[in-house]
Design an enzyme around this catalytic site. Structure first.
Site, PDB file in Angstrom:
ATOM      1  CD1 TRP A  61      66.243  27.407  30.265  1.00  0.00           C
ATOM      2  CD2 TRP A  61      66.462  28.803  28.534  1.00  0.00           C
ATOM      3  NE1 TRP A  61      65.110  28.191  30.214  1.00  0.00           N
ATOM      4  CE2 TRP A  61      65.220  29.060  29.158  1.00  0.00           C
ATOM      5  CE3 TRP A  61      66.815  29.566  27.411  1.00  0.00           C
ATOM      6  CZ2 TRP A  61      64.336  30.044  28.710  1.00  0.00           C
ATOM      7  CZ3 TRP A  61      65.932  30.546  26.969  1.00  0.00           C
ATOM      8  CH2 TRP A  61      64.716  30.777  27.620  1.00  0.00           C
ATOM      9  CG  ASN A  62      68.733  33.359  29.731  1.00  0.00           C
ATOM     10  OD1 ASN A  62      69.535  32.848  30.498  1.00  0.00           O
ATOM     11  ND2 ASN A  62      68.214  34.546  29.925  1.00  0.00           N
ATOM     12  CE  LYS A 103      69.365  21.907  37.917  1.00  0.00           C
ATOM     13  NZ  LYS A 103      69.032  21.903  36.470  1.00  0.00           N
ATOM     14  N   GLY A 162      67.784  32.377  37.752  1.00  0.00           N
ATOM     15  CA  GLY A 162      66.599  31.755  37.169  1.00  0.00           C
ATOM     16  C   GLY A 162      65.354  32.532  37.538  1.00  0.00           C
ATOM     17  CB  SER A 163      61.818  31.562  37.416  1.00  0.00           C
ATOM     18  OG  SER A 163      61.845  30.440  38.273  1.00  0.00           O
ATOM     19  CD  GLU A 182      72.211  38.465  39.983  1.00  0.00           C
ATOM     20  OE1 GLU A 182      71.371  39.177  39.391  1.00  0.00           O
ATOM     21  OE2 GLU A 182      73.078  38.947  40.726  1.00  0.00           O
ATOM     22  CG  LEU A 183      65.690  35.873  41.527  1.00  0.00           C
ATOM     23  CD1 LEU A 183      64.747  35.993  42.696  1.00  0.00           C
ATOM     24  CD2 LEU A 183      66.084  34.423  41.313  1.00  0.00           C
ATOM     25  CB  CYS A 219      67.097  38.158  33.304  1.00  0.00           C
ATOM     26  SG  CYS A 219      68.815  38.651  33.088  1.00  0.00           S
ATOM     27  CD  GLU A 276      61.196  37.047  33.330  1.00  0.00           C
ATOM     28  OE1 GLU A 276      61.058  36.018  33.998  1.00  0.00           O
ATOM     29  OE2 GLU A 276      62.296  37.605  33.139  1.00  0.00           O
TER      30      GLU A 276
HETATM   31  P1  NAD Z   1      63.937  28.316  36.212  1.00  0.00           P
HETATM   32  O1  NAD Z   1      63.883  29.042  37.506  1.00  0.00           O
HETATM   33  O2  NAD Z   1      62.800  27.474  35.837  1.00  0.00           O
HETATM   34  O3  NAD Z   1      65.226  27.347  36.197  1.00  0.00           O
HETATM   35  C1  NAD Z   1      66.528  27.809  36.435  1.00  0.00           C
HETATM   36  C2  NAD Z   1      67.377  26.666  36.967  1.00  0.00           C
HETATM   37  O4  NAD Z   1      66.855  26.250  38.225  1.00  0.00           O
HETATM   38  C3  NAD Z   1      67.368  25.420  36.070  1.00  0.00           C
HETATM   39  O5  NAD Z   1      68.637  24.839  36.111  1.00  0.00           O
HETATM   40  C4  NAD Z   1      66.342  24.525  36.751  1.00  0.00           C
HETATM   41  O6  NAD Z   1      66.528  23.160  36.514  1.00  0.00           O
HETATM   42  C5  NAD Z   1      66.592  24.862  38.212  1.00  0.00           C
HETATM   43  N1  NAD Z   1      65.458  24.610  39.109  1.00  0.00           N
HETATM   44  C6  NAD Z   1      64.124  24.626  38.815  1.00  0.00           C
HETATM   45  N2  NAD Z   1      63.401  24.360  39.926  1.00  0.00           N
HETATM   46  C7  NAD Z   1      64.295  24.199  40.944  1.00  0.00           C
HETATM   47  C8  NAD Z   1      64.180  23.925  42.333  1.00  0.00           C
HETATM   48  N3  NAD Z   1      62.986  23.750  42.916  1.00  0.00           N
HETATM   49  N4  NAD Z   1      65.317  23.844  43.076  1.00  0.00           N
HETATM   50  C9  NAD Z   1      66.528  24.023  42.519  1.00  0.00           C
HETATM   51  N5  NAD Z   1      66.703  24.265  41.199  1.00  0.00           N
HETATM   52  C10 NAD Z   1      65.600  24.357  40.423  1.00  0.00           C
HETATM   53  O7  NAD Z   1      64.262  29.398  35.103  1.00  0.00           O
HETATM   54  P2  NAD Z   1      64.456  29.187  33.532  1.00  0.00           P
HETATM   55  O8  NAD Z   1      63.145  29.050  32.867  1.00  0.00           O
HETATM   56  O9  NAD Z   1      65.484  28.157  33.292  1.00  0.00           O
HETATM   57  O10 NAD Z   1      65.125  30.598  33.115  1.00  0.00           O
HETATM   58  C11 NAD Z   1      64.407  31.749  32.850  1.00  0.00           C
HETATM   59  C12 NAD Z   1      64.379  32.665  34.058  1.00  0.00           C
HETATM   60  O11 NAD Z   1      65.700  32.999  34.465  1.00  0.00           O
HETATM   61  C13 NAD Z   1      63.711  33.989  33.720  1.00  0.00           C
HETATM   62  O12 NAD Z   1      62.874  34.360  34.784  1.00  0.00           O
HETATM   63  C14 NAD Z   1      64.887  34.951  33.595  1.00  0.00           C
HETATM   64  O13 NAD Z   1      64.539  36.292  33.812  1.00  0.00           O
HETATM   65  C15 NAD Z   1      65.803  34.406  34.646  1.00  0.00           C
HETATM   66  N6  NAD Z   1      67.189  34.860  34.441  1.00  0.00           N
HETATM   67  C16 NAD Z   1      67.727  35.754  35.318  1.00  0.00           C
HETATM   68  C17 NAD Z   1      69.019  36.233  35.118  1.00  0.00           C
HETATM   69  C18 NAD Z   1      69.630  37.259  36.028  1.00  0.00           C
HETATM   70  O14 NAD Z   1      70.846  37.396  36.017  1.00  0.00           O
HETATM   71  N7  NAD Z   1      68.849  37.992  36.797  1.00  0.00           N
HETATM   72  C19 NAD Z   1      69.760  35.768  34.026  1.00  0.00           C
HETATM   73  C20 NAD Z   1      69.187  34.840  33.164  1.00  0.00           C
HETATM   74  C21 NAD Z   1      67.891  34.391  33.378  1.00  0.00           C
END
Ligand code: NAD
Length: 470
Positions: free
Chosen positions: A145-146, A169, A220-221, A242-243, A276, A374
């Protein structure tokens, strides 16, 4: 695992996603979870149209996607305002993010033929060998979402251009933004099935990842990325991850502090620290440590913390209350282990949303959560170093390896230090590495694969070599 997901999913299907404004905790609306049947149906549609999308050819796809870009541009103010309201990015930054997303998409479209056209890699008197870049098929693109627009553009833009169909999604934290995005893209007249959106939390993302897809593009994470990597492994499909990150920033004794303080501030506190690759651990030469701390303190105490929709706001809320609570736990752990709060360290008294004061911590040790995890919020731990060896060791003392920052007037030294930092990106002084043509991605637990430019295009394709007699 699959059955567990399906069971959990059926429970979630009874609910709606409630969108909450983190500046005041008011409800902004609701969005229906996508049902199991809807997700299956959308994947089926995306699979059904992938041959047509591939055969349209690069030029045809670029032309079709230019209409998407036009529609996004037409609605950019609306997109920026909704991002500010729904996830709390200060409106001035949200406008810039939407414009950046549009610029990146535009660059991908303008440069696609340069990097995706057939390429002769070998020729002699008898044979020509040519590489062709082919789509992988249907991509499940899952984002956080960021940066709601940039997350979409970075995750789905190059996928669509190379010829992959996309089931997308967005995060459960910005479902209304997802709806606006879907409506905007649908108004551009892409063939049905080329881009489809689904809604819900991680259970929905998990369900999507288990469907008949050919690629997972995940942002995401690290925890979820590793899980999806295992899911992709079972299916034997590619997973681009991309984490998270915990970027170090090393300030050498000769750094130009008049410039560097502002740069550090931007690298750590933009979007309330929810980036991130934000600078999450500051490592300062002992000789200037007190001065850096003092100048940063002054800077942070001059900021305006407030409603994200207010043009004058520097620091908005975090995305949700749970993020404030996590940040409080991380800061408490540091204080319990001996850290000193130089400024901040609490929620602002007069604001009721998901706010946290911009915070500096000193007396930081490497056993603290703020060093090891993080930290996704406006908190900056600062430590000191004496030798270059020590600085590099501290910079690399993390499981992550996304961004990194080096501040010194000595460019030769900066390049030497950059070569020793285990991270996908290094910024020296005020230079930004974020660019549509430059690879973005991480070492270690920060990811696998790269986005943007020729690297991002190649990541999402199947490479075929054809040898033909002359
Ligand atoms: P998150 O991993 O909780 O969620 C990200 C997405 O994954 C959401 O859409 C969520 O609904 C989905 N998701 C969650 N569990 C899942 C599963 N088991 N299977 C499939 N999809 C699932 O992360 P967040 O809190 O939304 O975002 C913050 C994280 O994203 C931070 O760690 C940040 O560093 C990272 N991030 C990385 C980048 C990059 O380019 N490296 C960019 C932006 C954010």
């Amino acid at each position: 695992m699959y059955n567990q997901v399906a069971k959990r999913y059926l429970f979630m299907a009874k609910n709606k996603i409630v969108s909450v404004n983190p500046s005041n905790y008011e409800s902004l609306g609701e969005v229906e979870y996508s049902s199991e049947e809807e997700i299956k149906d959308k994947v089926k549609k995306a699979n059904a149209v992938k041959k047509e999308w591939k055969e349209l050819g690069l030029e045809g796809r670029v032309n079709a996607l230019r209409k998407v870009l036009d529609k996004l541009s037409e609605r950019k103010d609306e997109l920026a305002k909704l991002a500010a309201k729904e996830m709390g990015m200060p409106i001035s930054q949200s406008k810039a993010d939407v414009q950046d997303g549009i610029n990146f998409f535009s660059w991908y479209l303008d440069n696609a033929s340069k990097y995706l056209s057939p390429e002769v890699v070998y020729e002699d008197g008898k044979v020509t060998q040519t590489v062709f870049y082919e789509p992988l098929g249907t991509a499940a693109v899952i984002t956080p979402w960021n940066f709601p627009l940039s997350n979409f553009v970075w995750g789905a833009g190059q996928n669509l251009i190379v010829g992959n169909t996309v089931v997308y999604k967005t995060s459960e934290e910005c479902p209304l933004f997802g709806k606006l995005l879907e409506e905007t893209i649908n108004s551009a007249g892409l063939s049905q099935g080329v881009f489809l959106e689904i809604y819900g939390d991680g259970t929905v993302g998990d369900f999507l990842a288990h469907q008949d897809i050919n690629l997972i593009s995940f942002t995401g994470s690290t925890k979820v990325g590793k899980h999806l990597y295992r899911v992709g492994g079972e299916k034997f499909i590619k997973v681009v991850c991309e984490l998270g990150g915990s970027a170090p920033g090393v300030v050498f004794a000769d750094a130009n502090l008049d410039e560097v303080i502002e740069v550090i501030y931007g690298n750590r506190f933009t979007n309330c620290g929810q980036m991130c690759d934000a600078l999450k651990r500051l490592i300062v030469h002992k000789s200037i440590f007190d001065e850096v701390v003092e100048r940063l303190k002054k800077k942070l105490e001059s900021l305006r913390v407030g409603n994200a929709e207010d043009e004058a706001t520097d620091i908005g809320p975090l995305v949700a209350k749970r993020q404030v609570e996590l940040l409080e736990e991380q800061v408490k752990d540091a204080v319990d282990k001996g850290a000193k709060i130089v400024t901040g360290g609490k929620r602002p008294e007069k604001l009721s949303g998901a706010f946290y004061e911009p915070t500096l911590l000193t007396n930081v040790t490497t056993d603290m959560r703020v060093w090891q995890e993080e930290v996704f919020g406006p908190v900056l731990p600062i430590v000191s170093f004496e030798t270059d060896e020590e600085a590099v060791a501290m910079a690399n003392d993390t499981k992550y390896g996304l961004g990194s920052y080096v501040y010194t007037k000595d460019k030769e030294k900066a390049l030497e230090i950059a070569s020793r930092i285990d991270a996908g990106m290094v910024s020296i002084n005020a230079a930004s590495y974020i660019n549509a043509c430059s690879p973005f991605g991480g070492y270690k637990d920060s990811g696998i694969g790269r986005e943007h430019g020729k690297f991002g295009f190649a990541e999402l394709t199947q490479v075929k070599v054809v040898a033909i007699e002359k």
